[in-house]
Scaffold this active site. Structure first.
Site, PDB file in Angstrom:
ATOM      1  N   HIS A  86      55.815  56.565  70.088  1.00 42.63           N
ATOM      2  CA  HIS A  86      54.375  56.759  69.858  1.00 42.63           C
ATOM      3  C   HIS A  86      54.004  56.153  68.502  1.00 42.63           C
ATOM      4  CE1 HIS A  86      50.506  58.597  69.115  1.00 42.63           C
ATOM      5  NE2 HIS A  86      50.449  58.833  70.420  1.00 42.63           N
ATOM      6  N   GLU A 157      48.853  51.895  74.465  1.00 41.18           N
ATOM      7  CA  GLU A 157      47.896  52.593  73.611  1.00 41.18           C
ATOM      8  C   GLU A 157      47.527  51.688  72.443  1.00 41.18           C
ATOM      9  OE1 GLU A 157      48.274  57.143  73.943  1.00 41.18           O
ATOM     10  OE2 GLU A 157      49.798  56.513  72.550  1.00 41.18           O
TER      11      GLU A 157
HETATM   12  P1  PGA Z   1      43.816  60.505  71.927  1.00 41.53           P
HETATM   13  O1  PGA Z   1      45.402  60.356  71.708  1.00 41.53           O
HETATM   14  O2  PGA Z   1      43.608  60.745  73.407  1.00 41.53           O
HETATM   15  O3  PGA Z   1      43.436  61.705  71.100  1.00 41.53           O
HETATM   16  O4  PGA Z   1      43.189  59.260  71.476  1.00 41.53           O
HETATM   17  C1  PGA Z   1      46.184  59.616  72.594  1.00 41.53           C
HETATM   18  C2  PGA Z   1      47.600  59.515  72.075  1.00 41.53           C
HETATM   19  O5  PGA Z   1      47.777  59.343  70.863  1.00 41.53           O
HETATM   20  O6  PGA Z   1      48.571  59.597  72.842  1.00 41.53           O
END
Ligand code: PGA
Length: 237
Positions: A86, A157
């Site tokens: 992440h 992401e």
């Molecule tokens: P968010 O986080 O939905 O609050 O943007 C997503 C993540 O970091 O996995």
């Protein structure tokens, strides 16, 4: 059937988790919703009713690593999934070498891996693709004998979309996710599922659902609210 991964990050205390569980009681589709609470609360989730994962694992199996939690310890708590790489961990702790080691450990121990990739800031399509390609290669090259279509899922992401309320437009997202899938197919001969993560919430989910190639979502902030996650579940097909 799309996956819904609920990343609680370092939020919620014991009482909040109890309230959360009371609110979602019996309403969660177990086969596709995975909860990633902080380690102290993994045991609060009854594994007969919920799929649960860890937000990280140690890069080592045993030994003198103060403050880390090993894959074996996490397995004893009942995890079947883990998030690896992440961006919030890449920022402070993990580099590509650690991420590759963690994938190796998770897959060798039959723990399904959600591998996060994503660019820091808005880039051109070409720059984004080349950045993602390098993150994929760093994770895949040493683990290619272990990775299969069921045990590793990519979460795309874009870091600039996490917690910001801003998400890529559908056309860009469609192109990037197609790129990831095609690149992995061409380079590693695998059909890997790709989730989208970054500010997924009730007011953008209908629009995101128009993108057919998304295989699910990694949801942070909106997953902290049980009524939001139940509404999201009903909208995600
Ligand atoms: P968010 O986080 O939905 O609050 O943007 C997503 C993540 O970091 O996995």
């Amino acid at each position: 059937m799309k996956l819904i991964c609920c990343n609680f990050k370092m939020n919620l205390l014991k009482k909040d988790i109890e309230n959360y569980l009371n609110n979602i009681n019996n309403k969660i589709e177990k086969e596709r919703v995975i909860f990633f609470p902080s380690i102290p609360y993994i045991e609060s989730f009854n594994k007969e009713n919920y799929l649960v994962g860890s937000q990280n694992i140690s890069f080592n199996e045993f030994g003198s690593i103060t403050g880390d939690t090993s894959i074996h310890q996490l397995k004893e708590l009942g995890i079947t999934y883990t998030i690896i790489g992440h961006s919030e961990r890449r920022k402070y702790f993990d580099d590509d070498k650690y991420i590759s080691k963690k994938i190796n450990l998770a897959l060798n121990n039959n723990i399904k891996t959600i591998l996060c990739i994503g660019e820091l800031e808005k880039l051109s399509e070409e720059e984004t693709n080349s950045f993602l390609k390098s993150e994929i290669d760093q994770a895949f090259l040493d683990n290619i004998n272990l990775i299969n279509e069921n045990n590793l899922i990519i979460a795309y992401e874009p870091i600039w979309a996490i917690g910001s309320g801003v998400i890529p437009d559908n056309n860009c997202l469609n192109n990037t996710i197609s790129f990831i899938k095609n690149y992995i197919k061409e380079s590693y001969n695998l059909n890997i599922k790709v989730l989208y993560g970054g500010s997924v919430k009730l007011d953008n989910i209908d629009n995101l659902e128009k993108i057919n190639i998304i295989d699910g979502y990694l949801i942070g902030g909106a997953s902290l609210n049980p009524s939001d996650i139940l509404s999201l579940q009903s909208k995600i097909k």
